[in-house]
Write an enzyme that holds these catalytic residues in place. Sequence first.
Site, mmCIF file in Angstrom:
data_model
loop_
_atom_site.group_PDB
_atom_site.id
_atom_site.type_symbol
_atom_site.label_atom_id
_atom_site.label_comp_id
_atom_site.label_asym_id
_atom_site.label_seq_id
_atom_site.Cartn_x
_atom_site.Cartn_y
_atom_site.Cartn_z
ATOM 1 N NE ARG A 104 -2.819 -1.704 3.064
ATOM 2 C CZ ARG A 104 -3.298 -1.708 4.310
ATOM 3 N NH1 ARG A 104 -4.139 -0.763 4.692
ATOM 4 N NH2 ARG A 104 -2.935 -2.639 5.154
ATOM 5 N N GLY A 131 3.166 -15.431 7.331
ATOM 6 C CA GLY A 131 2.570 -15.001 8.590
ATOM 7 C C GLY A 131 3.602 -14.644 9.649
ATOM 8 C CB THR A 132 3.257 -12.517 12.694
ATOM 9 O OG1 THR A 132 2.036 -13.163 13.088
ATOM 10 C CG2 THR A 132 2.898 -11.196 12.043
ATOM 11 C CG ASP A 139 5.058 -2.328 9.930
ATOM 12 O OD1 ASP A 139 5.205 -2.785 11.089
ATOM 13 O OD2 ASP A 139 4.292 -2.833 9.094
ATOM 14 C CD GLU A 183 -4.788 -11.546 13.951
ATOM 15 O OE1 GLU A 183 -4.608 -10.578 13.207
ATOM 16 O OE2 GLU A 183 -4.373 -11.566 15.122
ATOM 17 C CG ASN A 192 -0.427 -1.188 7.260
ATOM 18 O OD1 ASN A 192 0.523 -1.957 7.325
ATOM 19 N ND2 ASN A 192 -1.385 -1.165 8.161
ATOM 20 N NE ARG A 219 38.057 51.857 -8.924
ATOM 21 C CZ ARG A 219 37.909 52.674 -7.874
ATOM 22 N NH1 ARG A 219 38.018 53.967 -8.017
ATOM 23 N NH2 ARG A 219 37.655 52.182 -6.684
#
Length: 457
Positions: free
Chosen positions: A17, A80-81, A104, A155, A228, A441
């Site tokens: 995302r 999966g975690t 994150d 979940e 996310n 000059r």
Amino acid sequence: MNSNLNIVILAAGAGTRMKSALPKVLHKLAGKSMLSHVIETAKELLPSKMCVVIGHGGEHVKETIGDDEIIWVTQEEQKGTGHAVLQALPHLDETGSTLILYGDVPMIRTETLREIVQNGAGNHCVLLTTELADPHGYGRIIRNAESRGIESIVEQKDADETQRAIKEINTGIMLIPNQNLRHWLPNLKDNNKQEEYYLTDVIKMAVDGGIPVIASHPENNWEVYGVNSRGQLAELERIYQIEYANRLLADGVTLIDPSRIDIRGHLNCGIDVEIDVNCVFEGKVELGDGVKVKANCVLKDVTVLDGTVIEPFSYIVDSEIGKHCKIGPYARIRPETKLSDKVHIGNFVEVKKSSIATGSKVNHLSYIGDTEMGQNVNIGAGTITCNYDGAYKHKTVIEDNVFVGSDTQLVAPVKVSYGSTIGAGSTITKETPANELTLSRSKQVTLSGWKRPTKNK
Ligand code: UD1
Ligand code: CA
């Protein structure tokens, strides 16, 4: 070092995302990658081992962070975690406990983690939970109806109506004894809606095994917000900045508008410092007592001593500024510049890799590069040090009490000796004698009776 503590940081997710070529955990919060924030916070706990689980863009993450103390573990497929932590298992100690963090979730505070570690003493499982007004998307904490003890985590996607109404959520952060992890992780099942190995299922395994699960809570909910999307990252950035601004206010710094300051690093202030709107501080910035930074300035890795005023729109990098100086408006001070006390650098003046001693003034439209300037020097408008011959940089030395007339070029290497006066419009290529007037000059002429051309009618 805490020999009882291992830390595993999960950072393998794709971050779809974010819609980015950059791995999610490398996106920056307050000028530093989210993962670096988590690693730095984790290191405060002095763990004996720290693993980071990488997957998507893993090599890029590893190279960017470039930290040899970290054990990098690759999770080839994101299953999966629980599966992610399983990949780190072979690297963990036999005894002690492992704290699970997320690359994150960048704003978790050390104090919160310390409390988790304390609560886990004696081989307890600890789960960091909190109540959210809108718990949508999070795992819900299921508690025993009578004892109110934690029983399991459900979940969002697996939860029924009643469970979805629960406001206490799993932040994901937990501490689990290693001897238990070793048994539980290989026994996780993926028989759920997402067909993933959920780390959260170890909580039920603990309860079933009679191992107490203690709940810890963060002081602020923003500590556990995950990122996310770029929208969520921007939201966290604002929270980070307002928290920093509030700490500065509490420490006695005047901020004209605490919602319009950005600190991407560390800002240390003396007493009665005043900062106007839209200033950005990067790296390490130190402001002495009574320093004023007016609107729209950017300071990166700078020390400014007492009483100095930085006028609007000044940009200062990697430099030291003395006491009671006046800088800007519209000054550009580049790396390796050292200004002593009471120096004035005015509008549209660029200074690079130069030292300027007490009381000297460069007030208008000048370039001073690779220069060593003495005290009480006055540099006229439009003066340029010609420090570069196309191949090499050369040095200009300007001694004390010199006066340089406007629109002068000092062609380096060159020395302007003590007390010299340079006539306006000069190109100086040779050392000037002390206390004399030097100028180059062409003579002024007048063509008497000359007429401007006019167009034929
Ligand atoms: C997870 C928790 C949920 C909790 C929420 C908090 C599980 C099963 N659920 O849900 O209870 O409320 O976090 O934000 O743990 N990751 C990997 N490898 C994987 C999968 C995930 O490294 O195979 C990393 C991701 O990069 C991410 C983190 O783990 O940083 C969380 O994964 P994610 O899939 O977002 O979990 P959630 O569904 O949000
Ligand atoms: Ca998530």
